[in-house]
Each structure stands twice: as structure tokens, then as C-alpha cells.
Scaffold this motif. Structure first.
Motif, PDB file in Angstrom:
ATOM      1  N   ALA A 131      20.706 -26.541   6.654  1.00 56.70           N
ATOM      2  CA  ALA A 131      21.480 -27.718   7.041  1.00 56.70           C
ATOM      3  C   ALA A 131      22.168 -27.057   8.474  1.00 56.70           C
ATOM      4  N   THR A 132      22.386 -25.794   8.513  1.00 58.98           N
ATOM      5  CA  THR A 132      23.109 -25.262   9.938  1.00 58.98           C
ATOM      6  C   THR A 132      22.048 -25.192  10.702  1.00 58.98           C
ATOM      7  N   ARG A 133      20.588 -25.058  10.463  1.00 61.42           N
ATOM      8  CA  ARG A 133      19.848 -25.120  11.341  1.00 61.42           C
ATOM      9  C   ARG A 133      19.437 -26.543  12.074  1.00 61.42           C
ATOM     10  N   ALA A 134      19.159 -27.345  11.093  1.00 63.17           N
ATOM     11  CA  ALA A 134      19.046 -28.916  11.227  1.00 63.17           C
ATOM     12  C   ALA A 134      20.180 -29.465  12.475  1.00 63.17           C
ATOM     13  N   GLU A 135      21.709 -29.013  11.960  1.00 60.27           N
ATOM     14  CA  GLU A 135      22.566 -29.598  12.813  1.00 60.27           C
ATOM     15  C   GLU A 135      22.476 -28.825  14.259  1.00 60.27           C
ATOM     16  N   GLN A 136      22.217 -27.632  14.488  1.00 63.81           N
ATOM     17  CA  GLN A 136      21.790 -26.979  15.624  1.00 63.81           C
ATOM     18  C   GLN A 136      20.871 -27.699  16.377  1.00 63.81           C
ATOM     19  N   LEU A 137      19.867 -27.850  15.705  1.00 64.35           N
ATOM     20  CA  LEU A 137      18.668 -28.480  16.315  1.00 64.35           C
ATOM     21  C   LEU A 137      19.034 -29.917  17.012  1.00 64.35           C
ATOM     22  N   LEU A 138      19.577 -30.826  15.828  1.00 65.77           N
ATOM     23  CA  LEU A 138      19.695 -32.059  16.426  1.00 65.77           C
ATOM     24  C   LEU A 138      20.884 -31.979  17.496  1.00 65.77           C
ATOM     25  N   ALA A 139      21.890 -31.351  17.623  1.00 65.48           N
ATOM     26  CA  ALA A 139      22.518 -31.201  18.773  1.00 65.48           C
ATOM     27  C   ALA A 139      21.972 -30.844  19.943  1.00 65.48           C
ATOM     28  N   TYR A 140      20.945 -30.013  19.771  1.00 68.30           N
ATOM     29  CA  TYR A 140      20.107 -29.562  21.155  1.00 68.30           C
ATOM     30  C   TYR A 140      19.378 -30.861  21.551  1.00 68.30           C
ATOM     31  N   ALA A 163      12.018 -36.888  14.953  1.00 67.88           N
ATOM     32  CA  ALA A 163      10.496 -36.396  14.441  1.00 67.88           C
ATOM     33  C   ALA A 163      10.260 -35.160  15.230  1.00 67.88           C
ATOM     34  N   ILE A 164      10.541 -35.124  16.177  1.00 63.79           N
ATOM     35  CA  ILE A 164      10.200 -33.966  17.225  1.00 63.79           C
ATOM     36  C   ILE A 164      10.888 -32.835  16.670  1.00 63.79           C
ATOM     37  N   ALA A 165      12.210 -32.729  16.364  1.00 68.83           N
ATOM     38  CA  ALA A 165      13.028 -31.669  15.738  1.00 68.83           C
ATOM     39  C   ALA A 165      12.573 -31.377  14.452  1.00 68.83           C
ATOM     40  N   ARG A 166      12.013 -32.173  13.720  1.00 69.02           N
ATOM     41  CA  ARG A 166      11.506 -31.908  12.418  1.00 69.02           C
ATOM     42  C   ARG A 166      10.162 -31.134  12.502  1.00 69.02           C
ATOM     43  N   ALA A 167       9.292 -31.504  13.565  1.00 66.08           N
ATOM     44  CA  ALA A 167       8.164 -30.638  13.711  1.00 66.08           C
ATOM     45  C   ALA A 167       8.311 -29.373  14.111  1.00 66.08           C
ATOM     46  N   VAL A 168       9.541 -28.957  14.804  1.00 69.46           N
ATOM     47  CA  VAL A 168       9.768 -27.768  15.236  1.00 69.46           C
ATOM     48  C   VAL A 168      10.662 -26.848  14.443  1.00 69.46           C
ATOM     49  N   VAL A 169      11.333 -27.479  13.358  1.00 71.62           N
ATOM     50  CA  VAL A 169      12.423 -26.788  12.783  1.00 71.62           C
ATOM     51  C   VAL A 169      12.077 -25.667  11.950  1.00 71.62           C
ATOM     52  N   ASN A 170      10.677 -25.590  11.635  1.00 75.23           N
ATOM     53  CA  ASN A 170      10.280 -24.431  11.030  1.00 75.23           C
ATOM     54  C   ASN A 170       9.889 -23.248  11.965  1.00 75.23           C
ATOM     55  N   LEU A 199      11.987 -28.344  24.743  1.00 78.53           N
ATOM     56  CA  LEU A 199      11.780 -27.531  23.518  1.00 78.53           C
ATOM     57  C   LEU A 199      10.373 -26.570  23.727  1.00 78.53           C
ATOM     58  N   VAL A 200       9.685 -27.096  24.314  1.00 77.28           N
ATOM     59  CA  VAL A 200       8.446 -26.153  24.499  1.00 77.28           C
ATOM     60  C   VAL A 200       8.701 -24.942  25.350  1.00 77.28           C
ATOM     61  N   ARG A 201       9.553 -25.244  26.468  1.00 74.67           N
ATOM     62  CA  ARG A 201       9.951 -24.449  27.484  1.00 74.67           C
ATOM     63  C   ARG A 201      10.758 -23.310  26.803  1.00 74.67           C
ATOM     64  N   ALA A 202      11.578 -23.756  26.032  1.00 73.67           N
ATOM     65  CA  ALA A 202      12.874 -23.040  25.602  1.00 73.67           C
ATOM     66  C   ALA A 202      12.330 -21.965  24.388  1.00 73.67           C
ATOM     67  N   THR A 203      11.542 -22.368  23.632  1.00 76.82           N
ATOM     68  CA  THR A 203      10.998 -21.817  22.554  1.00 76.82           C
ATOM     69  C   THR A 203       9.565 -21.098  22.661  1.00 76.82           C
ATOM     70  N   GLY A 204       8.949 -21.324  23.741  1.00 74.53           N
ATOM     71  CA  GLY A 204       7.589 -20.684  23.798  1.00 74.53           C
ATOM     72  C   GLY A 204       6.538 -21.371  23.120  1.00 74.53           C
ATOM     73  N   LEU A 205       6.738 -22.543  22.616  1.00 77.61           N
ATOM     74  CA  LEU A 205       5.801 -23.203  21.907  1.00 77.61           C
ATOM     75  C   LEU A 205       4.543 -23.514  22.788  1.00 77.61           C
ATOM     76  N   ALA A 206       3.366 -23.545  22.233  1.00 78.03           N
ATOM     77  CA  ALA A 206       2.095 -24.272  22.866  1.00 78.03           C
ATOM     78  C   ALA A 206       2.180 -25.744  22.494  1.00 78.03           C
TER      79      ALA A 206
END
Length: 234
Positions: A131-140, A163-170, A199-206
Motif C-alpha cells: 500500500a505504501t509503494r502504491a500510494e507513492q507511485l500514484l502520487a508520482y 494501469a501504467i502504475a500497475r505495470a511498473v509497481v513490481n 517513468l522510463v527515464r526515472a527508473t531505467g526501464l526499457a
């Protein structure tokens, strides 16, 4: 288009090597992929632009380990996935790959926070941590005040950002998106794309993003298409 030089020295998060995929119907056959090669590095946004029927969905399904190629190999973070057991492929999908679709596919009976909590708990986090991570990501994602709303109470753009937040939450390494802004108006599409790109830029996703929106495609680091079953740079 962004200069791709910053990605040149990074090992690929996703690599397709000689991927072939043929579908058979009765005595007929349809060669969709005929030796597709592709590399995407961490932090890189790649647009997949091709007409309907060219094989975009097949390429995404194979890259996301939802289908196996007939020949060739798929590497995720350097791991060859073609011969892995289904359980191992499922583990990689769960931990290393995030999916975003044209329709949000949020669970309608759960709030935005709960839609992000559930996949984390499946991966072993406690409800409180999730829940803590979810709230932080939704705020972002600029959805801080919408976390207790169910999907029906959100706008189209808000649902897609959830949906995007859910895709990257893990914290996956790779995001695959299939027309993620296809159901949205141009202004909302731009906002949703900006959120995904940030999100891609901030987290280094491909990220590999299939889209018909040429304006958004032009804002990515590279554009590719499919010609006669092969990946071609635009």
C-alpha cells in the motif's frame, strides 16, 4: 527524436535474435515473423509502428513470453527464455515484465490503490508495504487524491495512468505497451505518454510501445516497423 548514443554502451534488456513465428490453418500457413532481430537497452523508449496485420501483437507477445517463437531466441536481461519451463517464464513475466494495453483492464471492484497492491502481494510483499509503494507511485503519476476511487469513478486518462502504475509497481526491467493511448483524445494521450516516458527515464526501464500515433512515436528514442516479418529501423 532523441539521440540514441546514450544507450549504445548499455547491455540490452530485451533482445530478439532470429525470431520466426508461423501460424497454420488447415493446409495454409501465415509467416508473421521471418527472422526478427531487436535490441532495447535500459532507459530506452522504442516505438513500434506498423499497419494492422503486420505482426505487432505477435512481436509483443513473444517479447513478453506469452508465446514461444518457432525459431530464434528471446533474451530478457541476458537470460535465454526459449527453452525455459512454463513456470520459469511465468516468474520472469511476473517480476521483470510490465504490460500496458489499449484498454486498462483494471479490476472494477477494487480502488486504484488496491489494483496496485494486489500484484505486489502476489510477489510476496506485505499489504502494508504494498500500500505504501502504491500510494507513492500514484502520487508520482499525479493521482494522489484518486487512490480511493474505483475505475468507474476515474476519467479515461486517469484509468490509463493507474494501469501504467500497475505495470511498473513490481519494478520490472521491461515494459511492453500495445496502443496504450489508443482510446484517448490527443491531449489526454500526450499526458499519458508523458507519464510513461517519465517513468522510463526515472527508473531505467526499457520500453517497447506499439502505436499508430506518429506524433508520439516521433518523441521516442527510436522508431521501428515490421517489413516482411523483419524488424526495420525507421
Amino acid at each position: 527524436m532523441t539521440d540514441t548514443a546514450p544507450f549504445a554502451d548499455r547491455p540490452p534488456t530485451l533482445q530478439l535474435s532470429g525470431v520466426q513465428r508461423t501460424y497454420r490453418e488447415g493446409e495454409g500457413r501465415l509467416d508473421v515473423l521471418t527472422g526478427a532481430d531487436l535490441e532495447i537497452a535500459a532507459g530506452e523508449l522504442v516505438a513500434l509502428v506498423a499497419p494492422s496485420g503486420a505482426g505487432k501483437s505477435t512481436l509483443l507477445h513473444i517479447a513478453g513470453l506469452l508465446e514461444r517463437p518457432d525459431e530464434g531466441e528471446v533474451y530478457i536481461n541476458g537470460t535465454a527464455c526459449g527453452s525455459l519451463r512454463d513456470a520459469d517464464r511465468t516468474r520472469i513475466r511476473r517480476l521483470d515484465i510490465g504490460f500496458v494495453y489499449q484498454f486498462h483492464h483494471l479490476l472494477p471492484e477494487f480502488t486504484a490503490v488496491e489494483n496496485l497492491v494486489l500484484p505486489q502481494m502476489i510477489c510476496g510483499l506485505s499489504r502494508a508495504e504494498a500500500a505504501t509503494r502504491a500510494e507513492q507511485l500514484l502520487a508520482y503519476m499525479r493521482l494522489k487524491d484518486r487512490g480511493d476511487h474505483r475505475p468507474a469513478e476515474l476519467s479515461g486518462g486517469e484509468r490509463q495512468r493507474v494501469a501504467i502504475a500497475r505495470a511498473v509497481v513490481n519494478a520490472p526491467r521491461l515494459v511492453l505497451a500495445d496502443e496504450p493511448t489508443g482510446n484517448l483524445d490527443p491531449r489526454t494521450s500526450a499526458h499519458v505518454f508523458d507519464a510513461l516516458a517519465a517513468l522510463v527515464r526515472a527508473t531505467g526501464l526499457a520500453a517497447l510501445i506499439a502505436t499508430h500515433n506518429l506524433e508520439l512515436a516521433g518523441r521516442m528514442d527510436r522508431r521501428i516497423t515490421l517489413q516482411e516479418g523483419r524488424v526495420v529501423e525507421i
